[in-house]
Design an enzyme around this catalytic site. Structure first.
Site, short mmCIF file in Angstrom:
data_model
loop_
_atom_site.label_atom_id
_atom_site.label_comp_id
_atom_site.label_asym_id
_atom_site.label_seq_id
_atom_site.Cartn_x
_atom_site.Cartn_y
_atom_site.Cartn_z
CD GLU A 24 -2.81 1.39 2.44
OE1 GLU A 24 -3.52 2.20 2.75
OE2 GLU A 24 -2.90 0.24 3.17
CE LYS A 30 -4.50 -17.66 13.50
NZ LYS A 30 -4.06 -18.85 13.28
CG ASP A 67 -1.26 -16.46 12.33
OD1 ASP A 67 -1.72 -16.08 11.08
OD2 ASP A 67 -1.56 -17.52 12.84
CG HIS A 105 -4.12 7.40 -0.56
ND1 HIS A 105 -3.89 5.95 -0.54
CD2 HIS A 105 -3.74 7.59 0.78
CE1 HIS A 105 -3.59 5.80 1.01
NE2 HIS A 105 -3.75 6.70 1.42
#
Length: 583
Positions: A261, A393, A469, A567
Site C-alpha cells: 500500500e 483470529k 501470523d 494517495h
C-alpha cells in the site's frame, strides 16, 4: 574469494538437452543417490543392512569371547559384515546432513555445466557461496560459446523459470497422472527445492495456467518443511520499507514494514518524526497472557457448574498449574475463567509463554489439564480443544475487555509547533476529528475494538515483515485512539490502547531468514536469555508505538484534507512492476 573453475577431462557424458538448454547445473549428489531406487526403499535397505550386520557381528564376537578366540582374527564373512556396517553407517550419517558421504557416492561423482566442464561437489558449493563470480583469466580456453562466461551469473536469485531433468519429467508425469501424491514429493525425493520445482510444473500442466512471475529461486525450501507452508511452488515478494527512527521509551527503533500500500510507510515515518521531535513516546505492558478455551459437555448443567466452581476455586489453581506447566518450561498458568451455556462449559485458560506467541504451548497445557480432570470428572465429554471462547483470529468482545497476548498502552505529547509544522494541522482540529471519527463514528458503526483510524494497516505490515501470523491481525488491531488538548490547549496528548497484541520472537515464521533479519533490526531476534518473554513484550510495545505514529499521521492528513491528494500521487500506479527494471 572468487570461484575458480578447474578444467579437467569429463568422466561422464554431458547433461540432458533439457538441462543444457536451460543453462543450469545438475543437482549436487546426495546420500540418497547411493542406489538408483526411490528414497524410502534406499533408506529401508540401508537400515536393514545396518541392524542385521550389527546383530551378526555382536553374535560372532560373543562366540569368540566364549571360545577365547582373538577378536582381531576375522573370517571372510565377518570382514564383509564389518565393511557393510561401516558403509550403512556412512550412508545413514550422510542422509542426516554430514557431507562426508558426498565423496563416496558413485551415481554422480562430478557435475557438468553446459560447457562440458567437470566440477566437483566442493567446487560447485564454493561457486554457490560466491554467486558464481568468474575471474577474467578463467575465461581462457572456454570459447565464445560458453554460456557461463558470456551470460554472467548462472542463476538469477529471483528467476521464475525452473530447469528440469529427464528424471524430473518422469516424476511430473506421475504427479499429473495422480500416481504420486503432490504432498509426498519432499519425503520421496529427499530434496525440498526439487520437490517444489516438480510440483510447480505439475500445477502449470494440470491447470493450463502459467506461473511466470511467481519467484522460485533464492529461497530455502527446507526451512519451511513441517512448520511454515505445505506443498510450496514458489514465494511471493512483498517489499519491505522502514519507518523511523521511532523514539520509544528512550530508545530509537527503525521499524520494518512489509506492504504493497503506497503512502503507508511514508505516513508512519512522518508520525515517527513528529513523536521524536516532541521528545518521544512511552509505553507500558499491562498484561501478558495467551489464551485457549476448550469446550466440554456434561449430562446436566448442574454437573457442568460443578466443574466450573472447581476450576475457579483459588485453592485448586496451584494443583492445576502444576499439571498445566508440564507442557513447557516457559508455560506458566495464570488464570482460568469459565462460562456456561446450558450443559456446555467453556474454560478460558490464560498463561505466559515466554518469547513465543504461544498458541501451541498453551494448547498442550490445556490437553494436560483435560486429561487430569477426567479422574474426578469421568463423565466429561471433550467437544473441542478450542471452543472459540479464546478467541483466536476473530473479533470478540472478550479479547477487547480481558485482553489476549500483550495488552499495551502507548502515549506521547506532541508539541503545538510540531503539529503545525510537521503534521500541517492544528490541535483543535485533531481533537475534534478524533472524537467524531474514531469514537462517535465507530460507535455508530457498531465497531468492536475498532475505535481507531487504521491500526490494522501498521499491525499487518509489521507482522508480515517479522514473521508473525497475519491472521491474528484481527484481534491484534483492536485499538482505541485518544486525543486530548493539554498544557492550556496548546499541545496534543495522543494515546493508543491495544489489549490483544499477539506476537512472538521465536517459532513459526520468525525463523525464516528475511523475517529473522527484520527482528534483528529491531533488536528482538530469538528468545531473551536473561529475561524470557522480554523480547516479545518489547516487540509488542514497538507495534503499539508504530500504530501511534500511524494514527497521528493519518488523522493529521484527514484533518488537513491531504489524504486523497497523497494517495492519488503515490498509490495510483498502473504500471506492471514485474516488467519494469530499476535504473
Amino acid at each position: 574469494m572468487e570461484a575458480r573453475r578447474q578444467r579437467r577431462p569429463s568422466s561422464k557424458p554431458p547433461p540432458a538437452p533439457a538441462a543444457a538448454a536451460a543453462g543450469q547445473l545438475l543437482l549436487l549428489p546426495s546420500a540418497s543417490d547411493a542406489l538408483p531406487l526411490p528414497l524410502y526403499l534406499t533408506n529401508a535397505i540401508f537400515l536393514a543392512l545396518f541392524f542385521s550386520v550389527a546383530y551378526f557381528l555382536h553374535h560372532r564376537w560373543r562366540e569368540k569371547i566364549r571360545d577365547s578366540t582373538p577378536l582381531h582374527v576375522l573370517t571372510l564373512s565377518e570382514l564383509a559384515a564389518l565393511v557393510s556396517l561401516l558403509a550403512s553407517l556412512v550412508y545413514l550419517l550422510g542422509f542426516f546432513g554430514i557431507g562426508l558421504v558426498q565423496s563416496f557416492v558413485s551415481r554422480a561423482p562430478t557435475l557438468h555445466d553446459v560447457s562440458g566442464h567437470a566440477n566437483g561437489p566442493w567446487q560447485v558449493m564454493e561457486q554457490e557461496e560466491d554467486k558464481f563470480i568468474i575471474k577474467e583469466e578463467d575465461r581462457e580456453g572456454c570459447g565464445d560459446t560458453c554460456t557461463q562466461c558470456t551470460a554472467g551469473p548462472l542463476a538469477d536469485p529471483l528467476s521464475t523459470s525452473v530447469a528440469l531433468t529427464e528424471e524430473d519429467e518422469e516424476v511430473i508425469e506421475s504427479v499429473v497422472a495422480g500416481t504420486t501424491p503432490s504432498y509426498s514429493l519432499e519425503s520421496k525425493l529427499g530434496d525440498c527445492k526439487r520437490a517444489a520445482a516438480i510440483r510447480r510444473e505439475a500445477v502449470q500442466r494440470t491447470t493450463g495456467r502459467s506461473m511466470e512471475g511467481l519467484a522460485f529461486e533464492g529461497f530455502d525450501y527446507a526451512s519451511i518443511l513441517g512448520q511454515c507452508c505445505e506443498m510450496p511452488i514458489g514465494y511471493v515478494q512483498v517489499p519491505v520499507g522502514v519507518a523511523g527512527p521511532l523514539l520509544l521509551d528512550g530508545i530509537e527503533y527503525v521499524v520494518p514494514m512489509a506492504t504493497t500500500e503506497g503512502c503507508l510507510v511514508a505516513s508512519t515515518n512522518r508520525g515517527c518524526k513528529a513523536i521524536n521531535t516532541s521528545g518521544g513516546a512511552t509505553s507500558v505492558v499491562l498484561r501478558d497472557g495467551m489464551t485457549r478455551a476448550p469446550v466440554v459437555r456434561f449430562r446436566s448443567a448442574k454437573r457442568a457448574a460443578e466443574l466450573k466452581l472447581f476450576l475457579e476455586d483459588p485453592g485448586n489453581l496451584d494443583t492445576i498449574s502444576v499439571v498445566f506447566n508440564r507442557s513447557s518450561r516457559f508455560a506458566r498458568l495464570q488464570d482460568i475463567r469459565c462460562a456456561l451455556a446450558g450443559r456446555n462449559l467453556y474454560m478460558r485458560f490464560v498463561c505466559s509463554t515466554g518469547d513465543a506467541m504461544g498458541m501451541n504451548m498453551v494448547s498442550k497445557g490445556v490437553q494436560n489439564v483435560l486429561d487430569f480432570l477426567r479422574t474426578d470428572f469421568p463423565d466429561m465429554e471433550v467437544i473441542g480443544i478450542s471452543g472459540n471462547y479464546c478467541s483466536d483470529k476473530k473479533p470478540a468482545a472478550i479479547n477487547w475487555i480481558e485482553g489476549r497476548g500483550k495488552s499495551v498502552v502507548c502515549e506521547a505529547v506532541i508539541k503545538e509547533e510540531v503539529v503545525q509544522k510537521v503534521l500541517k494541522t492544528t490541535v483543535p482540529a485533531l481533537v475534534e476529528l478524533n472524537m467524531l471519527k474514531n469514537l462517535a463514528g465507530s460507535a455508530m458503526a457498531g465497531a468492536l475494538g475498532g475505535f481507531n483510524a487504521h491500526a490494522s494497516n501498521i499491525v499487518s505490515a509489521i507482522y508480515i515483515a517479522t514473521g508473525q501470523d497475519p491472521a491474528q491481525n484481527v484481534e491484534s488491531s483492536h485499538c482505541i485512539t485518544m486525543m486530548e488538548a493539554v498544557n492550556d490547549g496548546k499541545d496534543l496528548h495522543v494515546s493508543v490502547s491495544m489489549p490483544s497484541i499477539e506476537v512472538g520472537t521465536v517459532g513459526g515464521g520468525t525463523q525464516l531468514a528475511s523475517q529473522s533479519a527484520c527482528l534483528n533490526l529491531l533488536g528482538v531476534k530469538g528468545a531473551s536469555q536473561d529475561s524470557p518473554g522480554s523480547n516479545s513484550r518489547l516487540l509488542a510495545t514497538i507495534v503499539a508505538g508504530s500504530v501511534l505514529a500511524g494514527e497521528l499521521s493519518l488523522m493529521s492528513a484527514l484533518a488537513a484534507g491531504q489524504l486523497v491528494k497523497s494517495h492519488m500521487k503515490y498509490n495510483r500506479s498502473s504500471k506492471d512492476v514485474s516488467k519494469m527494471e530499476c535504473q
